[in-house]
Design a protein around this motif. Structure first.
Motif, mmCIF file in Angstrom:
data_model
loop_
_atom_site.group_PDB
_atom_site.id
_atom_site.type_symbol
_atom_site.label_atom_id
_atom_site.label_comp_id
_atom_site.label_asym_id
_atom_site.label_seq_id
_atom_site.Cartn_x
_atom_site.Cartn_y
_atom_site.Cartn_z
ATOM 1 N N ASN A 105 10.590 -7.581 24.779
ATOM 2 C CA ASN A 105 10.392 -6.937 23.477
ATOM 3 C C ASN A 105 9.129 -6.068 23.507
ATOM 4 O OD1 ASN A 105 12.582 -8.382 22.623
ATOM 5 N ND2 ASN A 105 11.430 -9.770 21.300
ATOM 6 N N ASP A 106 9.162 -4.941 22.830
ATOM 7 C CA ASP A 106 8.024 -4.019 22.925
ATOM 8 C C ASP A 106 6.732 -4.625 22.373
ATOM 9 O OD1 ASP A 106 8.781 -3.904 20.264
ATOM 10 O OD2 ASP A 106 8.843 -1.714 20.155
ATOM 11 N N ASN A 146 15.064 -5.923 24.308
ATOM 12 C CA ASN A 146 14.665 -4.518 24.278
ATOM 13 C C ASN A 146 15.595 -3.745 25.221
ATOM 14 O OD1 ASN A 146 13.294 -2.104 24.426
ATOM 15 N ND2 ASN A 146 11.316 -3.008 24.920
#
Lengths: 227, 83
Positions: A105-106, A146
């Motif tokens: 995930n960013d 992501n």
């Protein structure tokens, strides 16, 4: 219509998937251990969420080499329905049954929340009972959702209607153009990060996931009868 | 016997959220000259192979088949004899 839920060491949503089939569809479903390479008796395969092989190396990377995955590839090839949820989606990407790859995930955090999604294509075996463009609510729970693919692949996904769901509003993980779920070219393999099996009754916070399972049943038994 | 030291990193075209977070921390520690940080992994693989050419081909195949994901990662490796 018969369902199989492959179980890998580290799967943890297998029972939830089986329960969704039993309670929402009232159809037979078996948990199938990952060492079993025969899925012939089944019409649909649900790859469950969890942490197969502890997420070692990359999420889904090691599960892909288990005997049951050869059978999943064969099932996909024969036009059976294959649904990969969360870790199941990651496994489908690593196996090459869906294009692209999953990144952390960013924001680097594990995210557990109910998200609003937009149904981008309701002409798929998995989405027939949703309206096109409808906004639905499903829970997510992942650290690596992501989704990434290069521009050429993205263009192809868009042109062929392979993007089933996008996050509406907030993108919880940084995925390319907010993608939450995609299919293969033929449309019989769907991978998505949100958990429809955790959203089948109102008391769960949302029951919008139930229609995904009902869509599969309607599509399959509409074509093959209720055997 | 050969030892392969394999480095796997995200392709430069793929954003590295971990690298970005580490870069931010380095900046806040006063290392303002840090332009970019990329995080990868190192693997050490020992092979019972007498031949360097064969070892190289096998490690190359391992990287392609399992150790790296060619969609987002690139790899390189070096071989040492008898390590």
């Amino acid at each position: 219509m018969r369902f199989a839920v492959p179980v890998f060491p580290g799967s943890n949503c297998d029972e939830d998937c089986a329960k969704a089939v039993r309670e929402i569809l009232d159809r037979p479903v078996d948990l199938v251990w990952y060492k079993n390479g025969n899925l012939d008796p089944y019409d649909a395969i649900l790859l469950p969420g969890g942490f197969s092989y502890g997420d070692y190396l990359r999420t889904g990377a090691l599960a892909r080499f288990s005997p049951v995955m050869d059978a999943v590839a064969e099932a996909a090839d024969r036009g059976k329905l294959v649904l990969g949820i969360c870790n199941g989606f990651q496994v489908l990407l690593e196996a090459g049954l869906l294009p692209g790859a999953m990144r952390v995930n960013d924001h680097l955090k594990f995210r557990c929340s109910i998200q609003t999604l937009r149904v981008e294509n309701n002409r798929l075996p998995f989405t027939g009972l949703y309206e096109e463009g409808e906004e639905i609510r499903l829970p997510i729970a992942h650290g690596e959702g992501n989704y990434y693919c290069d521009d050429g692949t993205l263009k192809g996904l868009e042109e062929r209607g392979q993007i089933a769901f996008r996050y509406a509003g907030e993108n919880p993980n940084g995925s390319v153009t907010g993608i939450a779920g995609i299919t293969n070219r033929e449309g019989n393999v769907l991978g998505l990060m949100p958990h429809p099996e955790r959203a089948i009754y109102g008391w769960m916070g949302t029951d919008d996931g139930a229609r995904l399972f009902r869509s599969m049943l309607r599509y399959w038994e509409g074509m093959h009868g209720a055997a | 016997m050969y030892k392969a030291t394999i480095t796997i990193r995200l392709k430069t075209s793929v954003l590295d959220p971990q690298g970005n977070a580490v870069k931010g921390s380095l900046h806040s520690l006063g290392y303002g000259e840090v332009r970019d940080v990329r995080i990868g992994k190192t693997m050490e693989v020992w092979l019972d192979t007498p031949d360097a050419g064969e070892a190289e081909g096998r490690v190359e195949a391992m990287c392609r088949e399992l150790l790296a994901n060619p969609v987002i990662e690139e790899y390189e490796f070096r071989l040492e004899k008898g390590a």
